[in-house]
Design an enzyme around this catalytic site. Structure first.
Site, mmCIF file in Angstrom:
data_model
loop_
_atom_site.group_PDB
_atom_site.id
_atom_site.type_symbol
_atom_site.label_atom_id
_atom_site.label_comp_id
_atom_site.label_asym_id
_atom_site.label_seq_id
_atom_site.Cartn_x
_atom_site.Cartn_y
_atom_site.Cartn_z
ATOM 1 N N LYS A 31 -36.461 16.461 -6.893
ATOM 2 C CA LYS A 31 -36.231 17.365 -7.723
ATOM 3 C C LYS A 31 -36.253 17.086 -9.139
ATOM 4 O O LYS A 31 -35.867 15.716 -9.639
ATOM 5 C CB LYS A 31 -34.876 17.926 -7.294
ATOM 6 C CG LYS A 31 -33.976 18.309 -8.194
ATOM 7 C CD LYS A 31 -32.494 18.944 -7.483
ATOM 8 C CE LYS A 31 -31.051 18.774 -7.742
ATOM 9 N NZ LYS A 31 -31.256 18.910 -9.047
ATOM 10 N N ASP A 58 -35.920 22.819 -10.525
ATOM 11 C CA ASP A 58 -34.027 22.982 -10.214
ATOM 12 C C ASP A 58 -33.565 23.611 -11.890
ATOM 13 O O ASP A 58 -32.793 22.355 -12.307
ATOM 14 C CB ASP A 58 -33.117 21.582 -9.417
ATOM 15 C CG ASP A 58 -32.182 22.307 -9.628
ATOM 16 O OD1 ASP A 58 -31.575 23.649 -9.249
ATOM 17 O OD2 ASP A 58 -30.854 21.706 -9.594
ATOM 18 N N LYS A 60 -32.888 26.819 -12.216
ATOM 19 C CA LYS A 60 -31.766 27.510 -11.768
ATOM 20 C C LYS A 60 -31.440 29.005 -13.156
ATOM 21 O O LYS A 60 -31.163 28.975 -13.700
ATOM 22 C CB LYS A 60 -30.135 26.908 -11.992
ATOM 23 C CG LYS A 60 -30.092 26.544 -11.269
ATOM 24 C CD LYS A 60 -28.601 25.628 -10.717
ATOM 25 C CE LYS A 60 -28.215 24.133 -10.725
ATOM 26 N NZ LYS A 60 -29.166 23.139 -10.589
ATOM 27 N N ASP A 63 -31.489 34.632 -15.634
ATOM 28 C CA ASP A 63 -30.995 35.836 -17.131
ATOM 29 C C ASP A 63 -31.137 37.474 -16.873
ATOM 30 O O ASP A 63 -31.073 37.482 -15.724
ATOM 31 C CB ASP A 63 -32.678 35.196 -18.254
ATOM 32 C CG ASP A 63 -32.601 35.212 -19.324
ATOM 33 O OD1 ASP A 63 -32.521 36.347 -20.095
ATOM 34 O OD2 ASP A 63 -32.701 34.816 -19.776
ATOM 35 N N THR A 113 -22.144 23.468 -5.972
ATOM 36 C CA THR A 113 -21.374 22.442 -4.917
ATOM 37 C C THR A 113 -20.213 21.650 -5.562
ATOM 38 O O THR A 113 -19.404 20.908 -5.273
ATOM 39 C CB THR A 113 -22.018 21.064 -3.946
ATOM 40 O OG1 THR A 113 -22.590 20.914 -5.068
ATOM 41 C CG2 THR A 113 -22.732 21.846 -3.404
ATOM 42 N N ARG A 192 -27.462 10.727 -7.261
ATOM 43 C CA ARG A 192 -26.556 9.690 -7.585
ATOM 44 C C ARG A 192 -26.031 8.484 -6.928
ATOM 45 O O ARG A 192 -26.471 7.018 -6.582
ATOM 46 C CB ARG A 192 -25.100 9.486 -8.316
ATOM 47 C CG ARG A 192 -25.413 9.816 -9.797
ATOM 48 C CD ARG A 192 -24.310 11.212 -10.137
ATOM 49 N NE ARG A 192 -23.545 12.598 -10.203
ATOM 50 C CZ ARG A 192 -22.979 12.912 -9.540
ATOM 51 N NH1 ARG A 192 -22.119 12.823 -10.959
ATOM 52 N NH2 ARG A 192 -22.837 14.146 -8.987
HETATM 53 O O1 LIG Z 1 -24.713 23.113 -6.435
HETATM 54 C C1 LIG Z 1 -25.571 22.486 -6.532
HETATM 55 C C2 LIG Z 1 -26.740 22.289 -7.273
HETATM 56 C C3 LIG Z 1 -27.261 21.362 -7.723
HETATM 57 N N1 LIG Z 1 -26.635 20.318 -7.299
HETATM 58 C C4 LIG Z 1 -27.677 19.085 -8.046
HETATM 59 O O2 LIG Z 1 -27.947 18.431 -7.084
HETATM 60 C C5 LIG Z 1 -28.220 17.063 -8.018
HETATM 61 C C6 LIG Z 1 -26.556 16.214 -6.839
HETATM 62 O O3 LIG Z 1 -27.285 15.369 -7.809
HETATM 63 P P1 LIG Z 1 -25.976 14.511 -6.528
HETATM 64 O O4 LIG Z 1 -26.301 12.718 -8.241
HETATM 65 O O5 LIG Z 1 -26.237 13.958 -5.906
HETATM 66 O O6 LIG Z 1 -24.471 14.506 -7.411
HETATM 67 C C7 LIG Z 1 -28.291 17.634 -8.917
HETATM 68 O O7 LIG Z 1 -29.572 17.533 -9.884
HETATM 69 C C8 LIG Z 1 -26.887 18.739 -9.622
HETATM 70 O O8 LIG Z 1 -27.477 19.117 -10.599
HETATM 71 C C9 LIG Z 1 -25.981 19.975 -7.124
HETATM 72 O O9 LIG Z 1 -25.054 19.109 -6.760
HETATM 73 N N2 LIG Z 1 -25.157 21.482 -6.919
#
Ligand SMILES: O=c1ccn([C@@H]2O[C@H](COP(=O)(O)O)[C@@H](O)[C@H]2O)c(=O)[nH]1
Length: 214
Positions: A31, A58, A60, A63, A113, A192
């Site tokens: 991603k 990603d 998002k 617009d 999330t 992470r």
């Molecule tokens: O609702 C959402 C949409 C996108 N993300 C993205 O996913 C990863 C999650 O990374 P972690 O470090 O595992 O938390 C990150 O790039 C977000 O921008 C999301 O977390 N939630």
């Protein structure tokens, strides 16, 4: 295709390249979000594709419909496997994105999330996205079963908010990789827990091992 998507949330081409090399046995889709795309744009997409892997862009898009349509066309030119739009952009915007011919897969963000919400809001947005011709949604692992029930098994559900162990960070609606896969996630997005591990390759291997057992 392996279900783990590694979020390359780093701002350094070399670091991203090293992560791809180290984790490529366990990951097929990487991603690229704004953090890395703003630094390395087209080069990072090329590097991932040249490694034989797929890119999930990603950014998002949210617009006016004409701008989102042209953004999807640009992403198509880059040759990415999938991209995101935000469901809050509404029906006309989602339809404009979906109408682009021979486009990458499009997944619509329902509710981030990192936000607390009620499942009904996520379902409302997932249904809207489906009606508009979008291929799937980004939701938390907590809503997978409900989305599959309401929108059908073929409708993709991609879940960030994946935590192999309890953490105290910005993600609010979370589950383990095993639970997300058991619930029916088509892909799980992890950043992470792999990026910040002492050994990212080992962390990816361990998560991979935990989900292929299911
Ligand atoms: O609702 C959402 C949409 C996108 N993300 C993205 O996913 C990863 C999650 O990374 P972690 O470090 O595992 O938390 C990150 O790039 C977000 O921008 C999301 O977390 N939630």
């Amino acid at each position: 295709m392996n279900k783990i998507i590694l979020a390359l949330d780093v701002c350094d081409f070399k670091k991203a390249e090293k992560l791809v090399k180290e984790t490529s046995s366990y990951i097929d889709v990487y991603k690229v979000g704004p953090i890395l795309f703003l630094w390395s744009g087209k080069e990072i997409v090329k590097m991932i594709k040249d490694s034989g892997k797929e890119v999930f862009l990603d950014l998002k898009f949210h617009d006016i419909p004409a701008t989102v349509k042209r953004s999807v066309e640009s992403a198509k030119e880059l040759g990415v496997f999938s991209l995101t739009v935000h469901s809050a952009g509404g029906e006309e915007m989602l339809k404009a994105a979906a109408a682009v011919e021979n486009r990458p897969r499009i997944w619509a963000v329902t509710v981030l999330t990192s936000q607390i919400t009620v499942p009904q809001e996520v379902i409302k947005r997932a249904k809207l996205a489906k009606t508009c011709g979008i291929d799937g949604v980004i939701s938390s692992p907590l809503e997978i079963g409900l989305i599959k029930k309401e929108c059908g098994k073929e409708f993709n559900v991609i879940t960030p908010g994946i935590r192999p162990a309890k953490t105290d960070d910005d993600q609010k609606r979370v589950s383990t990789p095993e639970v997300a896969v058991k619930e029916g996630a088509d892909f799980i997005v992890i950043g992470r827990p792999i990026l910040e591990a002492v050994n990212p390759a080992e962390a990816a291997k361990s998560i991979y091992g935990s989900i292929i057992k299911n």
